[in-house]
Design a protein around this motif. Structure first.
Motif, PDB file in Angstrom:
ATOM      1  N   GLU A  72       0.816  -1.221   0.000  1.00  0.00           N
ATOM      2  CA  GLU A  72       0.000   0.000   0.000  1.00  0.00           C
ATOM      3  C   GLU A  72       0.848   1.270   0.000  1.00  0.00           C
ATOM      4  N   THR A  73       1.912   1.292   0.787  1.00  0.00           N
ATOM      5  CA  THR A  73       2.735   2.504   0.863  1.00  0.00           C
ATOM      6  C   THR A  73       3.633   2.672  -0.363  1.00  0.00           C
ATOM      7  N   ASP A  74       3.883   1.585  -1.094  1.00  0.00           N
ATOM      8  CA  ASP A  74       4.762   1.640  -2.263  1.00  0.00           C
ATOM      9  C   ASP A  74       4.029   2.007  -3.554  1.00  0.00           C
ATOM     10  N   LEU A  75       2.725   1.871  -3.557  1.00  0.00           N
ATOM     11  CA  LEU A  75       1.956   2.041  -4.793  1.00  0.00           C
ATOM     12  C   LEU A  75       1.185   3.358  -4.810  1.00  0.00           C
ATOM     13  N   ALA A  76       0.987   3.878  -6.010  1.00  0.00           N
ATOM     14  CA  ALA A  76       0.108   5.027  -6.171  1.00  0.00           C
ATOM     15  C   ALA A  76      -1.318   4.591  -5.828  1.00  0.00           C
ATOM     16  N   LYS A  77      -2.144   5.516  -5.425  1.00  0.00           N
ATOM     17  CA  LYS A  77      -3.506   5.182  -4.981  1.00  0.00           C
ATOM     18  C   LYS A  77      -4.285   4.420  -6.051  1.00  0.00           C
ATOM     19  N   ASN A  78      -4.237   4.882  -7.301  1.00  0.00           N
ATOM     20  CA  ASN A  78      -4.978   4.204  -8.371  1.00  0.00           C
ATOM     21  C   ASN A  78      -4.455   2.790  -8.617  1.00  0.00           C
ATOM     22  N   THR A  79      -3.139   2.622  -8.539  1.00  0.00           N
ATOM     23  CA  THR A  79      -2.546   1.289  -8.726  1.00  0.00           C
ATOM     24  C   THR A  79      -2.969   0.376  -7.583  1.00  0.00           C
ATOM     25  N   PHE A  80      -2.913   0.890  -6.359  1.00  0.00           N
ATOM     26  CA  PHE A  80      -3.336   0.102  -5.204  1.00  0.00           C
ATOM     27  C   PHE A  80      -4.802  -0.310  -5.350  1.00  0.00           C
ATOM     28  N   ASP A  81      -5.647   0.628  -5.749  1.00  0.00           N
ATOM     29  CA  ASP A  81      -7.074   0.323  -5.932  1.00  0.00           C
ATOM     30  C   ASP A  81      -7.277  -0.752  -6.998  1.00  0.00           C
ATOM     31  N   SER A  82      -6.502  -0.680  -8.062  1.00  0.00           N
ATOM     32  CA  SER A  82      -6.593  -1.682  -9.126  1.00  0.00           C
ATOM     33  C   SER A  82      -6.167  -3.057  -8.604  1.00  0.00           C
ATOM     34  N   TYR A  83      -5.055  -3.113  -7.863  1.00  0.00           N
ATOM     35  CA  TYR A  83      -4.602  -4.372  -7.264  1.00  0.00           C
ATOM     36  C   TYR A  83      -5.670  -4.925  -6.324  1.00  0.00           C
ATOM     37  N   TYR A  84      -6.237  -4.040  -5.511  1.00  0.00           N
ATOM     38  CA  TYR A  84      -7.272  -4.450  -4.549  1.00  0.00           C
ATOM     39  C   TYR A  84      -8.450  -5.112  -5.277  1.00  0.00           C
ATOM     40  N   ARG A  85      -8.911  -4.458  -6.345  1.00  0.00           N
ATOM     41  CA  ARG A  85     -10.043  -5.012  -7.112  1.00  0.00           C
ATOM     42  C   ARG A  85      -9.684  -6.359  -7.741  1.00  0.00           C
TER      43      ARG A  85
END
Length: 176
Positions: free
Chosen positions: A74-87
């Motif tokens: 989470e701290t290493d990724l941009a918010k949009n990238t994190f959200d994409s990974y989460y989905r």
């Protein structure tokens, strides 16, 4: 380092002495239905233990591991990238292979997941993204000695959909 085969009930076990002199410790390996199967694995297990390449199987499921990995990222990724990974993890990967223990994950499980995603009419691009996220998570598990091999590396990355390039007609260009 010595190993032996022990029978308990209807199962066979490999027992390896891993402690130093005066400090006896044993490691037990189960899951054998015949002594021949256990005898075949005994030299491989002893060799891995001696080389230091043996990885202790974990009972952590893929779902548990992926959630922990995502928390770390989470701290290493941009918010949009994190959200994409989460989905990708919560909508596609966990529903398919989340109950499988990380240490028991194999290529066939991943291949089966791709088939399930295709049956759900997921686009090839979405399947490609799910593969990329799974591959990255398993790369971390491999680097941290949680698994002996990244099985996602053994599969070809599903192809993305190639979209035909759109262009304007002369009239549209003039109007613009």
């Amino acid at each position: 380092m010595k190993g032996s085969i022990v029978k308990k009930g209807k199962k066979y076990y490999i027992v390896v002495d891993v402690g130093e002199k005066g400090n006896r410790r044993q490691k037990w390996f189960s899951g054998y239905t015949s002594s021949k199967d256990a005898e075949k694995d005994l030299p491989h297990i002893v060799a891995k233990l001696q080389e230091g390449t043996f990885i202790e199987p974990t009972k952590t499921t893929m779902a548990e591991y992926l959630k922990e990995w995502l928390d770390l990222k989470e701290t290493d990724l941009a918010k949009n990238t994190f959200d994409s990974y989460y989905r990708q993890i919560h909508n596609h990967i966990i529903p398919s292979i989340g109950k499988i223990p990380l240490s028991k994950l194999k290529v066939m499980h991943i291949q089966k997941m791709y088939g399930e995603l295709e049956k759900k009419n997921l686009s090839k691009t979405s399947i490609h993204k799910a593969h990329s996220v799974l591959k990255a998570s398993l790369k971390y598990a491999y680097k941290t000695d949680l698994i002996p091999v990244n099985f996602a590396d053994k599969l070809d990355n599903p192809k993305k959909e190639e979209k035909e390039m759109g262009y304007w007609t002369k009239e549209e260009g003039k109007y613009f």
